[in-house]
Design an enzyme around this catalytic site. Structure first.
Site, short mmCIF file in Angstrom:
data_model
loop_
_atom_site.label_atom_id
_atom_site.label_comp_id
_atom_site.label_asym_id
_atom_site.label_seq_id
_atom_site.Cartn_x
_atom_site.Cartn_y
_atom_site.Cartn_z
NE ARG A 86 36.28 -73.08 -71.58
CZ ARG A 86 37.18 -72.49 -70.80
NH1 ARG A 86 38.11 -71.72 -71.33
NH2 ARG A 86 37.15 -72.67 -69.49
CD GLU B 57 33.06 -71.62 -44.18
OE1 GLU B 57 33.99 -72.32 -44.64
OE2 GLU B 57 32.61 -70.61 -44.76
CE LYS C 146 23.75 -67.75 -46.28
NZ LYS C 146 23.21 -69.07 -46.66
CE LYS D 69 32.84 -63.97 -51.87
NZ LYS D 69 33.49 -65.30 -51.84
CG HIS E 84 30.37 -63.75 -47.66
ND1 HIS E 84 29.60 -63.48 -48.75
CD2 HIS E 84 31.05 -64.89 -47.96
CE1 HIS E 84 29.79 -64.40 -49.68
NE2 HIS E 84 30.66 -65.27 -49.21
#
Length: 539
Positions: free
Chosen positions: A66, A242, A208, A174, A266
């Protein structure tokens, strides 16, 4: 295009004939092209494919969004992304000019039929300019709530149908729904417009190198598959840790949480690859059939059992890498009284002949002390302890590190030097960066997956029935979470989750892997490798 691959073997080399898989002519349309995904991931990956000679001459990108941008504005914004995020960060001018000449932009509204008529006209023009032969690859790099609108408009404009001998495919990012009903609805909306063979549901984890190497490791080596079962394996741990918080995704994340965001997507895919039976042939449908069987064999956890087989947590204020960070409830766009989990552990059972009685432990969290994705297969102890102190050693562990320090390590007992019989744990490590000539230059996941979509290879993409089976397993767990919404334990940022997370696995007389130890071991190994290379070069 034939190439010759040289692999070291003793003092000589193995020479294998292979074939580079160059993409066919194709026009890639990126919906949401002015967004972060295109700038950080998609276009840098495409530039690296171009640098590797895998895109060919008849290739073009058409960004659709847009925002009011000219072709030149679009190219300049993407150049900044390539310089920052591509593997080949040293962008020389001739290479960029050649690549950027294939980048185009089309302003449009996702819900406006006239925008799609203009899109069709622009694609026809690109076919003439770039020789893309009517081949189309649509990429939905937009928020998921826009997916149905784009799908409907593509169908109404006839852009879902191939022209002549060309192909039309669509890549869907996803999340593939947030529960079973929304996943079924999304699949239905997709299949109203595209056939399943045209659809590529992308999960970048599956692209990966180390994830792909799980299959090579198991199925290309004769020594592992015979012991890859309940007779020899005590349990399996899958950890995705993480250090980051939710960042700018607070509004989205507060609606989904760690279980939906990471475990159902995942981590179940990783589990399926580890646990699947060998396919009859390494092709897309046989591989995905075997993954589906694993998901079907996952034991369902009743809502009233959720507290026994799962545990949730939410990070509070703490310290990461020596700097203070806010708690989850203090993040932007997060409700101040939110009970959304940022940490989850789960114990899963697979009810089939290979894995019956062997638990799979899943652990995922944000704001943990270390960034690490690892699959650890812990084997059963020797049936009899013949050596003094042997029962104090750790069991044999095969650890597959997805990130960082990508590689595989095997822990086993060995006699320590000396006059007495004294055993010690040792690690045998394989590291990508030291084992291959270009180990530091691994192909990015999006490079592999984008190329596979162009080549019509769906092996590393998820199928509709896989998505729905994963959500079907998750349904009763989500119901258990809804019944006890406040059953979320706090943990300070920079720790390995709530204290009860240790008790969760220790009640089975098992322990979570401690990654600080393996990280130190890897540092030592890299030093040894560096010294060895220096000696070799000097010689």
């Amino acid at each position: 295009m034939p190439v010759e691959i040289h692999l070291p073997r003793g003092n000589g080399e193995v020479r294998l004939r292979s074939r580079l898989r160059q993409a066919p002519p194709v026009a890639l349309v990126i919906f949401g092209a002015s967004g972060d995904l295109a700038r950080r991931k998609l276009v840098p990956a495409l530039f690296d494919l171009h640098q590797a000679g895998l895109l060919g001459q008849h290739f073009a990108v058409l960004g659709f969004s847009r925002s009011a941008l000219s072709d030149e504005d679009f190219r300049e914004s993407l150049r900044e992304g390539v310089q920052q995020f591509a593997r080949h960060k040293a962008v020389d001018e001739p290479a960029w000019q050649e690549f950027s000449s294939a980048l185009h932009y089309q302003r449009g509204q996702f819900d406006d039929p006239s925008s799609y008529r203009e899109l069709a006209d622009r694609l026809a023009k690109i076919d003439g300019e770039h020789g893309t032969a009517g081949n189309r690859l649509f990429y939905l790099a937009t928020p998921p709530e826009v997916f149905p609108v784009i799908l409907q408009q593509l169908g109404a404009a006839g852009l879902n149908r191939p022209r002549g001998d060309g192909f039309v495919r669509i890549v869907v990012e996803k999340p593939f729904g947030t529960d079973l009903e929304s996943a079924r609805q999304l699949n239905h909306q997709i299949q109203q417009v595209f056939t399943e063979s045209q659809v590529y549901r992308i999960d970048h984890y599956l692209g990966k190198e180390t994830v792909q190497n799980i299959l090579a490791f198991r199925l290309a080596n004769g020594i592992f598959e015979p012991i890859w079962n309940r007779n020899y394996v005590d349990h399996v741990q899958l950890t995705v840790a993480e250090t980051d918080g939710v960042g700018t995704r607070g509004g989205y994340y507060d609606q989904v949480g760690a279980f939906r965001d990471m475990v159902v997507n995942h981590m179940l895919q990783l589990l399926a690859i580890v646990a699947m039976e060998p396919p009859v042939v390494f092709e897309a449908e046989p591989v995905r059939d075997e993954k589906l069987k694993v998901l079907k064999a996952l034991r369902r956890i009743a809502p009233e059992q959720v507290g026994e087989f799962t545990l949730r947590g939410q990070y509070t204020a703490g310290t990461i890498d020596g700097r203070p960070v806010a708690g989850y409830r203090g993040e932007a766009k997060v409700a101040p009284d939110s009970n959304t989990e940022t940490f989850v552990v789960a114990k899963l059972d697979i009810d089939n002949w290979r894995w019956a009685g062997t638990p799979f432990y899943l652990r995922h969290g944000k704001r943990l002390p270390q960034r690490m994705t690892e699959i650890a297969i812990q084997f059963k102890r020797a049936p009899q302890s013949l050596f003094p102190g042997a029962d104090q050693l750790e069991p044999n562990v095969l650890a597959i590190r997805i990130q960082p320090d990508e590689g595989i390590s095997l822990r086993f007992a060995a006699k320590a030097p000396g006059a007495t019989m004294r055993l010690q744990d040792v690690d045998m490590n394989f590291l990508y960066r030291s084992s291959f000539a270009h180990g530091d230059d691994q192909v990015d996941a999006y490079e592999r997956l984008l190329l596979d979509a162009m080549l019509d290879d769906r092996t590393l993409f998820t199928r509709a029935d896989e998505v729905e089976e994963a959500w079907s397993w998750a349904q009763t767990i989500l119901e258990g979470f809804r019944r006890r919404p406040t059953n979320v334990l706090p943990y300070p940022a920079g720790t390995w989750g709530p204290a009860w997370a240790d008790a969760f696995i220790e009640r089975d007389d098992r322990h979570w892997r401690k990654f600080e130890l393996s990280r130190d071991a890897l540092k030592v190994e890299r030093q040894v490798l560096h010294i060895g290379l220096e000696k070799s070069n000097a010689a």
